[in-house]
Design an enzyme around this catalytic site. Structure first.
Site, PDB file in Angstrom:
ATOM      1  N   ASP A  25      -6.333  -6.271  22.935  1.00  0.00           N
ATOM      2  CA  ASP A  25      -5.741  -7.240  24.274  1.00  0.00           C
ATOM      3  C   ASP A  25      -6.399  -6.663  25.572  1.00  0.00           C
ATOM      4  OD1 ASP A  25      -4.417  -7.648  22.046  1.00  0.00           O
ATOM      5  OD2 ASP A  25      -2.458  -7.655  22.840  1.00  0.00           O
ATOM      6  N   TRP A  49      -8.141  -0.011  15.109  1.00  0.00           N
ATOM      7  CA  TRP A  49      -6.938  -0.114  15.845  1.00  0.00           C
ATOM      8  C   TRP A  49      -6.003   1.117  15.684  1.00  0.00           C
ATOM      9  CZ3 TRP A  49      -1.639  -0.145  14.892  1.00  0.00           C
ATOM     10  CH2 TRP A  49      -0.913  -0.782  15.896  1.00  0.00           C
TER      11      TRP A  49
HETATM   12  C1  FRU Z   1      -1.626  -8.662  20.212  1.00  0.00           C
HETATM   13  C2  FRU Z   1      -0.887  -7.675  19.855  1.00  0.00           C
HETATM   14  C3  FRU Z   1       0.320  -7.504  20.939  1.00  0.00           C
HETATM   15  C4  FRU Z   1       0.432  -6.056  20.743  1.00  0.00           C
HETATM   16  C5  FRU Z   1      -0.708  -5.429  20.890  1.00  0.00           C
HETATM   17  C6  FRU Z   1      -0.839  -4.182  20.178  1.00  0.00           C
HETATM   18  O1  FRU Z   1      -3.227  -8.747  19.871  1.00  0.00           O
HETATM   19  O2  FRU Z   1      -0.667  -7.686  18.571  1.00  0.00           O
HETATM   20  O3  FRU Z   1       1.226  -8.274  20.657  1.00  0.00           O
HETATM   21  O4  FRU Z   1       1.254  -5.610  22.091  1.00  0.00           O
HETATM   22  O5  FRU Z   1      -1.690  -6.530  20.202  1.00  0.00           O
HETATM   23  O6  FRU Z   1      -2.302  -3.340  20.030  1.00  0.00           O
END
Ligand code: FRU
Length: 458
Positions: A25, A49
């Protein structure tokens, strides 16, 4: 790191991607003193991630980005999930120490997502910077908003001038969001919850004028709520309660448009509502980075025959990259001909205005990927890009398209942004071809401008 950095096969040339490793994000989008800040969900240690940290980049113009050291790192409350940032012009939180106004970031501490935060819940925290975002101090009194439910997260904060308070939109769980108010970014009072069908994560909440509509000379304003997938509500907000009048609606129909957020503190003389999305799900084989942001877009609100709707168009700053232009006027596009056959490249801003006339299909093929505008009788008209389709009617008998082509993305904007399609693609590196063709009959092309683009990585 090699000298090829930023010029790799699938490296976006005018979209932000991190120097290396994972991003998702966009976070903390805020403008201050000539700099657009882009914080981003980042894994500093891996291509996938994890270890969520706020990476940081700045730009003078939304086109050229410079990555700075990471801004917010995980601590004992959690890893650093998504959130927003504001300029605290009135020093309501009391954090300002110098002449520059203080920037305040409002983020989720994602407890229990790391060794150091074992057993902690998800809470909302703040941090501040007195040196134009270069260094950040986490508030000693964190969290400022305790745990409510499950993995409540993604605070988006906006100043509400009529009631002189900060408003936070927060994602709770399932399809539920909550609004809170605060005088100082530290003490938050719950206002109310709202359920938004088809929506999860990453709320955004902002006021904007209905374009070209003036009530007694003053703009007619509305509040817009968006969720991660860009679905939006339009309504009114009095500082206490958001009352939706229409929605949820959708402006983008592409496969890779997620976690949208808009800029805070764009100066009034500019006045744009500028939004960036994470182009979720792109593939970048053998690249040092993983994932990219969308090109920044301007949102505008219009009164249309079907009600209030957002339009989304790329910011005009793309024109800084315009290089050689190929221009056509009043062209009869017959089946079998391709006016673009001599053009080769991988970076373009393509603009066209046409009447389908006798054609049933107009096809743009970019490096092997075809985008189609199809007319099937009087009623069914669709725009298709990378496997996704959107209904798209003629405007005064015409279709207008703008297509941004980067090394790993295609973004299509139709009829002044009534429909957009944000998509990632993985072209064959040696296919640099372009084509524009008609099928079923001859189409009437009024204007066609193909701009080759320079790279933003100088
Ligand atoms: C959206 C999300 C958010 C969270 C973030 C974690 O893509 O799932 O809700 O804060 O990514 O990386």
């Amino acid at each position: 790191m090699t000298s090829n950095l930023y010029h790799e096969t699938y490296r976006p040339q005018f979209h932000f991607s991190p120097r290396q490793n994972w991003t998702n994000d966009p976070n903390g989008l805020v403008y201050y003193k000539g700099e657009y800040h882009l914080f981003f969900q980042h894994n500093p240690f891996g291509i996938d991630w994890g270890n969520m940290t706020w990476g940081h980049a700045i730009s003078p113009d939304l086109v050229h980005w410079q990555q700075l050291p990471n801004a917010l790192e995980p601590d004992s409350l959690g890893t650093i999930f998504s959130g927003s940032a504001v300029v605290d012009w009135r020093n309501t939180a009391g954090f300002q120490s110098g002449d520059d106004e203080v920037l305040v970031a409002i983020y989720t501490a994602a407890g229990n997502t790391s060794e150091a935060s074992q057993g902690q819940p998800f809470t909302q925290c703040i941090a501040y910077s007195n040196d134009r975002g270069r260094t950040w101090t986490k508030y000693a009194g964190n969290p400022v908003l305790g745990h409510i439910v499950k993995e409540n997260r993604d605070p988006k904060v906006v100043w509400h001038a009529p009631t002189s308070q900060w408003i936070m939109a927060l994602y709770k769980d399932a399809e539920t969001y909550a609004f809170f108010a605060s005088p100082d970014l530290k003490a938050w009072t719950h206002l109310h919850d709202i359920d938004v069908p088809g929506c999860t994560e990453c709320p955004d909440f902002f006021e904007m004028p209905i374009l070209d509509h003036r009530d007694n000379g003053s703009p007619d304003m509305r509040w817009v709520f968006t969720s991660a997938n860009g679905r939006y509500l339009v309504g009114s907000f009095d500082g206490h309660r958001f009352i939706p009048e229409t929605g949820p609606h959708q402006v983008d129909f592409g496969a890779n448009y997620y976690a949208v957020q808009s800029y805070s503190d764009i100066p009034p003389h500019d006045g744009r509502r500028i939004q960036i999305a994470w182009m979720a799900g792109g593939k970048y084989p053998d690249m040092p980075f993983n994932q990219q942001m969308s090109f920044p877009c301007e949102l505008t609100l219009h009164r249309s025959p079907i009600g209030l709707r957002l339009c989304r168009t790329p910011v005009r700053e793309i024109e800084q990259l315009h290089a050689r232009a190929h221009v056509w006027r009043e062209l009869a596009l017959q089946p079998g001909s391709n006016p673009l056959s001599a053009i080769r490249g991988d970076l373009f801003d393509i603009r066209i205005e046409f009447e389908p006339a006798d054609a049933t299909e107009i096809n743009f093929t970019v490096r092997g990927e075809t985008m189609t505008y199809a007319v099937d009788g009087k009623t069914l008209k669709t725009l298709t890009s990378l496997g996704k389709s959107a209904p798209l009617d003629l405007d005064d008998g015409r279709i207008k398209l703008q297509i941004l082509v980067d090394r790993s993305s295609l973004e299509v904007f139709a009829n002044d942004g009534k429909v957009s399609m944000t998509s990632c693609f993985l072209p064959q590196p040696d296919d640099l071809s372009l084509s524009l063709t008609a099928a079923g009959g001859t189409a009437r092309i009024h204007t066609l401008d193909v701009y080759e683009l320079n790279t933003a990585w100088r």
